[in-house]
Design an enzyme around this catalytic site. Structure first.
Site, short mmCIF file in Angstrom:
data_model
loop_
_atom_site.label_atom_id
_atom_site.label_comp_id
_atom_site.label_asym_id
_atom_site.label_seq_id
_atom_site.Cartn_x
_atom_site.Cartn_y
_atom_site.Cartn_z
CE LYS A 65 -1.69 1.53 4.15
NZ LYS A 65 -1.35 2.92 4.45
CG ASN A 66 2.25 2.74 3.58
OD1 ASN A 66 1.09 3.08 3.29
ND2 ASN A 66 2.65 2.53 4.81
CB CYS A 89 -3.82 11.57 12.03
SG CYS A 89 -3.38 9.86 11.71
NE ARG A 144 -7.18 4.35 5.79
CZ ARG A 144 -6.51 5.34 6.34
NH1 ARG A 144 -6.87 5.78 7.52
NH2 ARG A 144 -5.49 5.89 5.73
CB ILE A 174 7.51 6.82 14.56
CG1 ILE A 174 8.70 5.85 14.45
CG2 ILE A 174 7.32 7.60 13.25
CD1 ILE A 174 10.03 6.46 14.14
CG ASP A 179 3.44 1.49 9.55
OD1 ASP A 179 2.99 2.34 10.34
OD2 ASP A 179 3.73 1.75 8.36
NE ARG A 236 -1.70 12.61 8.33
CZ ARG A 236 -2.02 13.77 8.86
NH1 ARG A 236 -3.20 13.98 9.34
NH2 ARG A 236 -1.13 14.74 8.92
NE ARG A 274 0.65 10.31 10.08
CZ ARG A 274 0.20 9.33 9.29
NH1 ARG A 274 -0.96 8.76 9.54
NH2 ARG A 274 0.90 8.94 8.26
#
Ligand code: EPU
Length: 421
Positions: free
Chosen positions: A22-23, A117, A398, A328, A306, A93, A122
């Site tokens: 996805k990213n 978020c 998502r 993070i 993640d 985002r 962020r």
């Protein structure tokens, strides 16, 4: 809103195919704005975030087709709007990734500020500061980033902390800027490298992607391309833990083990057996005794934020005391109270969660709060005694392609109930 009903306690067995990342797909789809002709992408996961970004691109006027699942063809030539509206950006985002390409190619962009978020503030200040340094005139007005330029120019950009999206936005902008851009303190994530490879296939001159200094020599035009997206390393990590937490035996096909080295190291340390097979797949076995761990999330190549929620679920059913520190994002522990509802023994102390292992989770009703938090609840539910109901699993949809179907194919008892709360 759909929910999952999961009856836990079944060891997962069999083979699972890892989907595209996805990213990596999100910025790469945005980079098609820079192209002069058709771009064809394969190994794109079928996900809600991907439909959102294609909607953003379609709103700009780009012509988008999906001839097959996993394939997206984009013709950027009819782009005639420069605005990414609030309704789309607020739901994802990563829509901010159209800013750099629009400015570089069309010299103007109006992109909604993403707003709040679930996992942290962020901000996008580093993106805006870097684009300003490249010659963009940027104002914030009525909730929008209004950006214009007479032409972006290469310069030296220094990120004080590595930003994945910031590095991606600047790399895309710099590919069509005049002169040389040097990004120092760049993010090194595999998704940044995949975007660099896609841009290079379009004709961009990029050196150093995957290292902390990236040099981009701007060019005047970029062509279309055919490109296949890398596998999703977070999905790989999630299935490795699904195997461990259910005491299962799995083969992950199409994984890139070199993208999950830090995760594999931690899981080996905990006692999960992971071996690399000749065909490139990963063999995982979770039948051994587990040991507690200490995890610190850090930028790549360290342990990824993640995967923090998922490894926390595993730590909950590992004997002894584990500790997990999130470095993070400032608010990425929303799964903690839900894991407690499932019988986990967790205590939040600032940026660290101390976990005392219990034998097994117990089924309960819980609420998904963000994408990776939802994954940790699914993992806990797969381990739990009895039935777990997970509400609001639209968060999962998502970012995980067909997670329920993949788990069912491995023996899990997962049912999707459509509609309702
Ligand atoms: N940050 C700033 N200012 C900026 C940009 C970032 O202060 O201008 C801060 C952030 O608030 C955060 C840190 O810097 O504290 C790192 O943020 P980064 O920009 O690297 O994150 P991102 O690009 O917004 C991507 C992934 C996230 C992943 C992070 C970190 C995408 C679409 N998203 O976000 O993925 O957690 O990098 O690896 O690539 C997810 O998939 O669940 C997800 C949240």
């Amino acid at each position: 809103m759909d929910k999952f009903i999961i009856e836990g306690g079944v060891p997962l067995t069999g083979e699972v195919n890892i989907s595209g990342s996805k990213n990596a797909a999100l910025p790469i789809l945005c980079s098609s704005i820079l192209a002069d002709n058709t771009c064809t992408y394969t190994n794109i996961p079928v996900l809600r975030d991907i439909s959102t970004i294609t909607e953003v691109l379609a709103t700009l006027g780009m012509v988008i087709e999906c001839p097959d699942n996993g394939c997206i063809v984009i013709d950027p030539r009819k782009l005639g709007s420069y605005e990414a509206p609030y309704d789309l950006v607020k739901s994802m985002r990563a829509s901010i990734l159209v800013l750099g390409p629009l400015l570089a190619k069309y010299k103007k962009a109006k992109v909604s500020l993403p707003g709040g978020c679930a996992i942290g503030v962020r901000p996008i200040d580093m993106h805006l500061k870097a684009l300003t340094k490249m010659g963009a005139d940027i104002n914030l007005s009525h909730g929008y980033v209004m950006a214009f330029t007479e032409g972006l120019k290469g310069t030296r950009i220094v990120f004080d902390t590595p930003t994945v999206g910031g590095t991606e936005n600047i790399m895309m902008a710099a590919s069509l800027a005049e002169g040389t851009t040097v990004i120092e303190g760049a993010a090194k994530e595999p998704e940044v490298v995949d975007l660099a490879h896609a841009l290079m296939a379009m004709g961009a001159q990029i050196d150093g992607a995957g290292q902390s200094t990236i040099t981009i020599d701007g060019t005047t035009s970029l062509s279309g391309l055919e490109y296949s997206i890398i596998p999703d390393r977070i999905e790989v990590g999630t299935f490795l833990i699904a195997c461990g937490i259910t005491r299962g035996d799995l083969v992950l096909k199409g994984a890139r083990a070199d993208h999950v080295v830090a995760v594999i190291e931690k899981l080996l340390e905990m006692g999960i057996a992971i071996t690399h097979r000749d065909d490139g797949s990963l063999q995982v076995n979770g039948k051994q005794e587990f040991r507690p761990i200490h995890v610190d999330t850090v930028p790549y190549p360290g342990f990824p934020t993640d995967m923090q929620a998922q490894i926390m679920a595993l730590a909950c059913v590992t004997p002894g005391t584990s500790s997990i520190t999130e470095n993070i994002f400032e608010n990425r522990f929303m799964h903690v109270p839900e894991l407690v509802r499932l019988g986990g023994r967790l205590e939040e102390k600032g940026h660290t969660v101390i976990v005392q292992g219990v034998d097994q989770f117990q089924g309960a009703s819980v609420m998904a709060t963000d994408l990776r938090a939802s994954a940790s609840l699914v993992l806990a539910a797969l381990n739990a005694r009895g039935m777990t109901e997970i509400r609001r699993i639209y968060h999962l949809d998502r970012g995980y392609e067909n997670l329920d179907e993949k788990l069912v194919s491995l023996g899990a008892r997962v049912q999707r109930v459509r509609g309702g709360l």
